[in-house]
Scaffold this motif. Structure first.
Motif, PDB file in Angstrom:
ATOM      1  N   CYS A  27     -79.213 -33.004  85.924  1.00  0.00           N
ATOM      2  CA  CYS A  27     -78.037 -33.291  85.107  1.00  0.00           C
ATOM      3  C   CYS A  27     -77.729 -32.119  84.178  1.00  0.00           C
ATOM      4  O   CYS A  27     -76.571 -31.710  84.032  1.00  0.00           O
ATOM      5  N   VAL A  28     -78.764 -31.568  83.571  1.00  0.00           N
ATOM      6  CA  VAL A  28     -78.582 -30.405  82.693  1.00  0.00           C
ATOM      7  C   VAL A  28     -78.005 -29.229  83.466  1.00  0.00           C
ATOM      8  O   VAL A  28     -77.075 -28.542  83.007  1.00  0.00           O
ATOM      9  N   GLU A  29     -78.538 -28.979  84.652  1.00  0.00           N
ATOM     10  CA  GLU A  29     -78.061 -27.854  85.458  1.00  0.00           C
ATOM     11  C   GLU A  29     -76.595 -28.026  85.848  1.00  0.00           C
ATOM     12  O   GLU A  29     -75.839 -27.051  85.893  1.00  0.00           O
ATOM     13  N   GLN A  30     -76.180 -29.258  86.142  1.00  0.00           N
ATOM     14  CA  GLN A  30     -74.779 -29.514  86.459  1.00  0.00           C
ATOM     15  C   GLN A  30     -73.889 -29.226  85.253  1.00  0.00           C
ATOM     16  O   GLN A  30     -72.827 -28.617  85.371  1.00  0.00           O
ATOM     17  N   LEU A  31     -74.306 -29.696  84.082  1.00  0.00           N
ATOM     18  CA  LEU A  31     -73.484 -29.540  82.887  1.00  0.00           C
ATOM     19  C   LEU A  31     -73.410 -28.093  82.418  1.00  0.00           C
ATOM     20  O   LEU A  31     -72.355 -27.620  81.996  1.00  0.00           O
ATOM     21  N   VAL A  32     -74.531 -27.394  82.470  1.00  0.00           N
ATOM     22  CA  VAL A  32     -74.577 -26.028  81.947  1.00  0.00           C
ATOM     23  C   VAL A  32     -74.086 -25.028  82.988  1.00  0.00           C
ATOM     24  O   VAL A  32     -73.349 -24.082  82.659  1.00  0.00           O
ATOM     25  N   GLY A  33     -74.467 -25.212  84.264  1.00  0.00           N
ATOM     26  CA  GLY A  33     -74.062 -24.271  85.304  1.00  0.00           C
ATOM     27  C   GLY A  33     -74.479 -22.869  84.962  1.00  0.00           C
ATOM     28  O   GLY A  33     -75.641 -22.591  84.654  1.00  0.00           O
ATOM     29  N   ASP A  34     -73.528 -21.947  84.976  1.00  0.00           N
ATOM     30  CA  ASP A  34     -73.744 -20.574  84.507  1.00  0.00           C
ATOM     31  C   ASP A  34     -73.423 -20.567  83.013  1.00  0.00           C
ATOM     32  O   ASP A  34     -72.262 -20.720  82.636  1.00  0.00           O
ATOM     33  N   PRO A  35     -74.421 -20.400  82.150  1.00  0.00           N
ATOM     34  CA  PRO A  35     -74.165 -20.498  80.703  1.00  0.00           C
ATOM     35  C   PRO A  35     -73.070 -19.561  80.208  1.00  0.00           C
ATOM     36  O   PRO A  35     -72.372 -19.878  79.236  1.00  0.00           O
ATOM     37  N   GLY A  36     -72.892 -18.432  80.876  1.00  0.00           N
ATOM     38  CA  GLY A  36     -71.882 -17.485  80.431  1.00  0.00           C
ATOM     39  C   GLY A  36     -70.523 -17.681  81.055  1.00  0.00           C
ATOM     40  O   GLY A  36     -69.538 -17.110  80.585  1.00  0.00           O
ATOM     41  N   ALA A  37     -70.452 -18.492  82.115  1.00  0.00           N
ATOM     42  CA  ALA A  37     -69.181 -18.644  82.827  1.00  0.00           C
ATOM     43  C   ALA A  37     -68.651 -20.067  82.781  1.00  0.00           C
ATOM     44  O   ALA A  37     -67.455 -20.282  82.598  1.00  0.00           O
ATOM     45  N   GLY A  38     -69.513 -21.055  82.971  1.00  0.00           N
ATOM     46  CA  GLY A  38     -69.037 -22.437  82.923  1.00  0.00           C
ATOM     47  C   GLY A  38     -69.913 -23.365  83.728  1.00  0.00           C
ATOM     48  O   GLY A  38     -70.583 -22.954  84.688  1.00  0.00           O
ATOM     49  N   GLY A  39     -69.929 -24.634  83.308  1.00  0.00           N
ATOM     50  CA  GLY A  39     -70.657 -25.660  84.026  1.00  0.00           C
ATOM     51  C   GLY A  39     -69.740 -26.392  84.980  1.00  0.00           C
ATOM     52  O   GLY A  39     -68.604 -25.986  85.228  1.00  0.00           O
ATOM     53  N   HIS A  40     -70.234 -27.512  85.500  1.00  0.00           N
ATOM     54  CA  HIS A  40     -69.470 -28.292  86.461  1.00  0.00           C
ATOM     55  C   HIS A  40     -68.808 -29.484  85.777  1.00  0.00           C
ATOM     56  O   HIS A  40     -69.250 -29.943  84.727  1.00  0.00           O
ATOM     57  N   TYR A  41     -67.738 -29.967  86.395  1.00  0.00           N
ATOM     58  CA  TYR A  41     -67.105 -31.215  86.007  1.00  0.00           C
ATOM     59  C   TYR A  41     -67.471 -32.216  87.103  1.00  0.00           C
ATOM     60  O   TYR A  41     -67.155 -32.000  88.269  1.00  0.00           O
ATOM     61  N   PHE A  42     -68.107 -33.318  86.748  1.00  0.00           N
ATOM     62  CA  PHE A  42     -68.600 -34.209  87.786  1.00  0.00           C
ATOM     63  C   PHE A  42     -68.676 -35.649  87.299  1.00  0.00           C
ATOM     64  O   PHE A  42     -68.609 -35.923  86.105  1.00  0.00           O
ATOM     65  N   THR A  43     -68.800 -36.563  88.257  1.00  0.00           N
ATOM     66  CA  THR A  43     -68.986 -37.981  87.986  1.00  0.00           C
ATOM     67  C   THR A  43     -70.463 -38.312  88.074  1.00  0.00           C
ATOM     68  O   THR A  43     -71.139 -37.922  89.022  1.00  0.00           O
ATOM     69  N   LEU A  44     -70.966 -39.018  87.087  1.00  0.00           N
ATOM     70  CA  LEU A  44     -72.338 -39.524  87.088  1.00  0.00           C
ATOM     71  C   LEU A  44     -72.241 -41.036  87.173  1.00  0.00           C
ATOM     72  O   LEU A  44     -71.675 -41.674  86.293  1.00  0.00           O
ATOM     73  N   TYR A  45     -72.779 -41.629  88.247  1.00  0.00           N
ATOM     74  CA  TYR A  45     -72.546 -43.058  88.432  1.00  0.00           C
ATOM     75  C   TYR A  45     -73.791 -43.774  88.931  1.00  0.00           C
ATOM     76  O   TYR A  45     -74.687 -43.176  89.536  1.00  0.00           O
ATOM     77  N   ALA A  46     -73.837 -45.055  88.649  1.00  0.00           N
ATOM     78  CA  ALA A  46     -74.922 -45.935  89.066  1.00  0.00           C
ATOM     79  C   ALA A  46     -74.542 -47.356  88.657  1.00  0.00           C
ATOM     80  O   ALA A  46     -73.682 -47.553  87.789  1.00  0.00           O
ATOM     81  N   PRO A  47     -75.186 -48.378  89.243  1.00  0.00           N
ATOM     82  CA  PRO A  47     -74.941 -49.755  88.791  1.00  0.00           C
ATOM     83  C   PRO A  47     -75.337 -49.917  87.325  1.00  0.00           C
ATOM     84  O   PRO A  47     -76.061 -49.086  86.757  1.00  0.00           O
ATOM     85  N   ARG A  48     -74.900 -50.986  86.726  1.00  0.00           N
ATOM     86  CA  ARG A  48     -75.256 -51.266  85.336  1.00  0.00           C
ATOM     87  C   ARG A  48     -76.765 -51.454  85.206  1.00  0.00           C
ATOM     88  O   ARG A  48     -77.436 -51.891  86.131  1.00  0.00           O
ATOM     89  N   GLN A  49     -77.278 -51.086  84.041  1.00  0.00           N
ATOM     90  CA  GLN A  49     -78.713 -51.194  83.738  1.00  0.00           C
ATOM     91  C   GLN A  49     -79.568 -50.278  84.622  1.00  0.00           C
ATOM     92  O   GLN A  49     -80.743 -50.549  84.838  1.00  0.00           O
ATOM     93  N   ALA A  50     -78.967 -49.205  85.132  1.00  0.00           N
ATOM     94  CA  ALA A  50     -79.721 -48.281  85.989  1.00  0.00           C
ATOM     95  C   ALA A  50     -80.179 -47.033  85.244  1.00  0.00           C
ATOM     96  O   ALA A  50     -80.809 -46.168  85.837  1.00  0.00           O
ATOM     97  N   GLY A  51     -79.835 -46.916  83.952  1.00  0.00           N
ATOM     98  CA  GLY A  51     -80.338 -45.795  83.168  1.00  0.00           C
ATOM     99  C   GLY A  51     -79.364 -44.661  82.964  1.00  0.00           C
ATOM    100  O   GLY A  51     -79.773 -43.546  82.610  1.00  0.00           O
ATOM    101  N   LYS A  52     -78.065 -44.902  83.114  1.00  0.00           N
ATOM    102  CA  LYS A  52     -77.082 -43.824  82.958  1.00  0.00           C
ATOM    103  C   LYS A  52     -77.042 -43.299  81.523  1.00  0.00           C
ATOM    104  O   LYS A  52     -77.074 -42.080  81.292  1.00  0.00           O
ATOM    105  N   THR A  53     -76.937 -44.219  80.567  1.00  0.00           N
ATOM    106  CA  THR A  53     -76.839 -43.781  79.166  1.00  0.00           C
ATOM    107  C   THR A  53     -78.118 -43.092  78.729  1.00  0.00           C
ATOM    108  O   THR A  53     -78.087 -42.075  78.018  1.00  0.00           O
ATOM    109  N   TRP A  54     -79.263 -43.618  79.148  1.00  0.00           N
ATOM    110  CA  TRP A  54     -80.534 -42.952  78.850  1.00  0.00           C
ATOM    111  C   TRP A  54     -80.533 -41.544  79.414  1.00  0.00           C
ATOM    112  O   TRP A  54     -80.936 -40.582  78.731  1.00  0.00           O
ATOM    113  N   LEU A  55     -80.055 -41.385  80.662  1.00  0.00           N
ATOM    114  CA  LEU A  55     -80.066 -40.076  81.311  1.00  0.00           C
ATOM    115  C   LEU A  55     -79.202 -39.075  80.557  1.00  0.00           C
ATOM    116  O   LEU A  55     -79.638 -37.936  80.305  1.00  0.00           O
ATOM    117  N   VAL A  56     -77.984 -39.473  80.162  1.00  0.00           N
ATOM    118  CA  VAL A  56     -77.120 -38.504  79.496  1.00  0.00           C
ATOM    119  C   VAL A  56     -77.660 -38.151  78.110  1.00  0.00           C
ATOM    120  O   VAL A  56     -77.526 -36.999  77.663  1.00  0.00           O
TER     121      VAL A  56
END
Length: 208
Positions: A27-56
């Motif tokens: 998740c960190v690698e997706q968000l940061v990408g190339d620190p000097g150029a830009g990260g990715h824009y993406f969807t993070l998804y899972a069923p409820r109670q699967a740990g999404k908020t904890w992960l972010v």
């Protein structure tokens, strides 16, 4: 004494949990990408109670730990912001209040979509550092608002030099890939990341 918990994000000090360090790193690698150029824009998804908020939240902490003050990292939840028949004006007003509470204290409302876009504009907006933004409960918005927002995020992605939005995660229970857009698909610059169920080894670790 620790215990099992299934009501919201876990706290490793009080709850039995699996740390899922590889998933956090992805998740960190997706968000940061190339620190000097830009990260990715993406969807993070899972069923409820699967740990999404904890992960972010774990990813946010890891980014701050690795990169100190290089990025501004913000989490905004859209939970309860809109009802199914609400229009874009209600979103703009409510989103302004959420951003004012969680990210930009001087922000109280957006009057137009142009004002929303200006929030992220380099040089004239309130952000002095590259912004990594996580929008929780994104798919609780109406289809029309999701379509408009993703189209605007696509504009930011294609003109990155004009905007401070370095990385973006749209967090929800579905990938938001089926949006019917009258302007064509806005997702040709979008990725998806699914939060998987525990592996057999992770379940063993948890109960051990």
């Amino acid at each position: 004494m620790r215990r099992f918990n299934s009501y919201g994000p876990v706290d490793p000090r009080r709850h039995f949990c699996v740390r899922r360090t590889d998933l956090v790193s992805r998740c960190v690698e997706q968000l940061v990408g190339d620190p000097g150029a830009g990260g990715h824009y993406f969807t993070l998804y899972a069923p409820r109670q699967a740990g999404k908020t904890w992960l972010v939240r774990e990813a946010m902490g890891e980014i701050r730990s690795r990169y100190a003050d290089r990025f501004q990292v913000a989490l905004v939840s859209f939970q309860g912001l809109m009802a199914p028949d609400d229009g874009g004006d209600l979103f703009l007003h409510g989103a302004g209040r959420r951003f004012g509470h969680d990210v930009v204290p001087e922000q109280s409302s957006f009057a137009t979509w142009a004002e929303w876009l200006d929030l992220f504009r380099r040089g004239s907006g309130p952000f002095e550092r590259p912004l990594i933004l996580l929008l929780d409960e994104f798919d609780s918005l109406t289809t029309a608002v999701i379509d408009r927002l993703v189209s605007l995020f696509r504009e930011m992605y294609l003109n990155r030099e004009a905007y401070v939005l370095h990385g973006l995660a749209l967090v929800g229970v579905r990938a938001v890939l089926g949006v019917d857009s009258p302007r064509g698909s806005p997702f040709n610059v979008q990725r998806s990341m699914r939060v998987p169920n525990f592996s057999l080894e992770e379940v063993r670790d948890l109960f051990a």
